[in-house]
Design a protein around this motif. Structure first.
Motif, PDB file in Angstrom:
ATOM      1  N   VAL A   1       0.867  -1.180   0.000  1.00 32.48           N
ATOM      2  CA  VAL A   1       0.000   0.000   0.000  1.00 32.48           C
ATOM      3  C   VAL A   1       0.902   1.228   0.000  1.00 32.48           C
ATOM      4  O   VAL A   1       1.772   1.362   0.870  1.00 32.48           O
ATOM      5  CB  VAL A   1      -0.915   0.020   1.245  1.00 32.48           C
TER       6      VAL A   1
ATOM      7  N   LEU B   1      -2.338   0.507  -4.585  1.00 27.47           N
ATOM      8  CA  LEU B   1      -2.028  -0.892  -4.261  1.00 27.47           C
ATOM      9  C   LEU B   1      -1.079  -1.433  -5.329  1.00 27.47           C
ATOM     10  O   LEU B   1      -1.225  -1.116  -6.507  1.00 27.47           O
ATOM     11  CB  LEU B   1      -3.300  -1.735  -4.252  1.00 27.47           C
TER      12      LEU B   1
ATOM     13  N   MET C   1      -7.634  -6.539  -0.631  1.00 30.82           N
ATOM     14  CA  MET C   1      -7.281  -5.289   0.064  1.00 30.82           C
ATOM     15  C   MET C   1      -8.452  -4.310   0.068  1.00 30.82           C
ATOM     16  O   MET C   1      -8.334  -3.212   0.608  1.00 30.82           O
ATOM     17  CB  MET C   1      -6.087  -4.609  -0.623  1.00 30.82           C
TER      18      MET C   1
ATOM     19  N   VAL D   1      -7.331   1.981  -3.631  1.00 30.34           N
ATOM     20  CA  VAL D   1      -8.299   1.670  -2.572  1.00 30.34           C
ATOM     21  C   VAL D   1      -8.627   2.963  -1.813  1.00 30.34           C
ATOM     22  O   VAL D   1      -7.724   3.763  -1.506  1.00 30.34           O
ATOM     23  CB  VAL D   1      -7.765   0.571  -1.621  1.00 30.34           C
TER      24      VAL D   1
ATOM     25  N   LYS E   1      -9.228   5.086   1.339  1.00 30.81           N
ATOM     26  CA  LYS E   1      -8.564   4.893   2.636  1.00 30.81           C
ATOM     27  C   LYS E   1      -9.479   4.168   3.627  1.00 30.81           C
ATOM     28  O   LYS E   1      -9.041   3.298   4.377  1.00 30.81           O
ATOM     29  CB  LYS E   1      -8.098   6.239   3.197  1.00 30.81           C
TER      30      LYS E   1
ATOM     31  N   LEU F   1      -9.616   0.209   3.130  1.00 24.73           N
ATOM     32  CA  LEU F   1      -8.412  -0.624   3.156  1.00 24.73           C
ATOM     33  C   LEU F   1      -8.561  -1.800   4.119  1.00 24.73           C
ATOM     34  O   LEU F   1      -8.874  -1.621   5.298  1.00 24.73           O
ATOM     35  CB  LEU F   1      -7.200   0.229   3.559  1.00 24.73           C
TER      36      LEU F   1
END
Lengths: 297, 297
Positions: free
Chosen positions: A30, A40, A77, A138, A140, A143
């Motif tokens: 990340v 990612l 993820m 992604v 935040k 995640l």
């Protein structure tokens, strides 16, 4: 040294810069590149004779698998895939080369992935090794990590397990991107995809979350032709394992909008860190590790 | 089909999303991720028996080469490297595995690269294939492409050429990151690094810039032990070829602050697109292509 032990040995050598939010050890790295979302990054490979059988599986199926394994990592993820780089080290006929790249391009287009670079080289010993590096994004708040399961969280999985090779599920699976998007940041913040095996990948979560697990193995759905042993140990299922707080379980089960099976197979505990027991007190890691070592690579 | 022809055939299959500024075909892909700088992404691989000799070169040297080849690609775009992913498909002893990863980690630290993920798998036929995907950043005003040379621009190169394998330059080279940073966006906007060979890589610039070249081959500096033919055709020099507007040449030569050799070896022309002639009218591509086909891989 086993692959997992080797990785644990070498990770400390790799110094991570300040923008690496999560370095080696999860499904993806990340990276905070200064945008609203986090980047990612992951890489995976397939080798002829290991991840597909050269004379029977078809190079187009292998190409699709190469991309989908990586998409499964992005899914785990809580992310969405965007860009990819591909390498080929193989001695392929022109026809097989075209088949490989056309299949990869078609699969990438289906998932909205731009394959924006790559490299091709010959193979010194007739081996075929293909790699794909994937980049994605992604939010935040969405995640999901391996390390964030909490004691008391319920262990849920998507889909069925076992007998992936013979059933060709390992080639034909659909990465659980939509399911993961539904779950991430809402019902879960701790998730992993199953490539090494249900027990091995749950074990990665347990190790990093510093927890143990109690499993009701009767709740694990078996793929046609699978035994419980193969479901726990064989791998290449490309399903999701994720942690859900007990007070959210009913809502999750009620609102689950997918045909994909959803199973609650146990819970995380503070006891026996890193290990999984079944409800009759058998240490499943010991039971399975003996039988399935030959699936490590 | 040759690698270059195969790549040209397959590139149209790969649909690029709107944030891909430059897709396959340059040293790196260029991605607009919404930050002030552009992201660069490239992948390269080394295979035992092709890019290094397993019993003599040392797996630590191979690890460093793997990273440096990628750094050379970042340099050629005018960029700075940041993150990397690595794969290993090989049957290595524990000692060799550690040697490989320690050397890679040390080299990455030297260049400020975070190796933030990777994958290890076995090798089915005793082959050793290593890949590294690199990500970096380039200021928009510094971006250098293969396609942006202009008719009349002078052709400059850094360093010496030829005899890279026997001299072990292909293992010991230093990627021209500092030189490229000095040049990019100031003295040049068109650059490539030399991996395939001086003439082959110049050829990539010519093809994409839709130009020809006239070379004064007496100005090409030869590495110790090199002939002109090996300098033009062998490759793995990891030097830079770049285009400079004639009115900037004197200033470039006067202000060049590096010990690295700087040579003006010719000029770009609108005539004979895609081809390079020497000053006595010999078609260098024909002359060399005959002799050095066995270096294609």
């Amino acid at each position: 040294m086993k692959e997992h032990d080797l990785i644990k040995t070498i990770i400390p050598y790799f110094k991570q810069g300040p923008d690496i939010v999560t370095g080696p050890g999860d499904d993806c790295a990340v990276i905070d590149v200064g945008t609203e979302k986090l980047m990612l990054a992951a890489v995976d490979q397939i080798a002829g004779g290991i991840h597909y059988i050269e004379d029977c599986d078809g190079i187009d199926k292998a190409a699709a698998k190469l991309l989908k394994r990586n998409l499964s990592d992005i899914a785990a993820m809580g992310g969405v895939p965007s860009y990819a780089l591909v390498t080929v080290s193989a001695t392929l006929s022109d026809a097989d080369s075209l088949l490989f790249f056309k299949a990869l391009a078609a699969e990438a287009e289906k998932y909205g992935v731009s394959i924006c670079g790559g490299d091709i080289c010959a193979s010194a010993k007739g081996a075929s090794v293909f790699t794909l590096s994937i980049l994605g994004w992604v939010e935040k708040a969405k995640l999901c990590l391996r390390s964030t399961a909490k004691p008391g969280d319920l262990i849920y999985v998507t889909g069925c397990f076992g007998n992936s090779f013979k059933s060709r599920h390992h080639l034909n699976f659909i990465p659980r991107l939509e399911e993961a998007q539904f779950l991430a940041g809402n019902f879960t913040h701790a998730m992993i995809d199953v490539s090494d095996g249900l027990l091995a990948d749950l074990g990665h979560m347990l190790e990093l979350s510093k927890l143990g697990a109690i499993l009701d193995t009767s709740r694990i759905r078996l793929r046609a032709g699978a035994t419980l042993e193969s479901a726990l140990g064989e791998g290449e299922d490309y399903e999701l394992i994720f942690a859900v707080a007990p007070h959210r379980a009913a809502e999750l089960e009620k609102s689950w909008p997918f045909p994909t099976e959803l199973s609650r197979i146990g819970s995380f505990s503070e006891e026996f860190q890193g290990l999984a027991y079944d409800s009759s007190g058998i240490n499943l890691c010991e039971k399975i590790r003996g039988g399935f070592d030959h699936f490590d690579s």
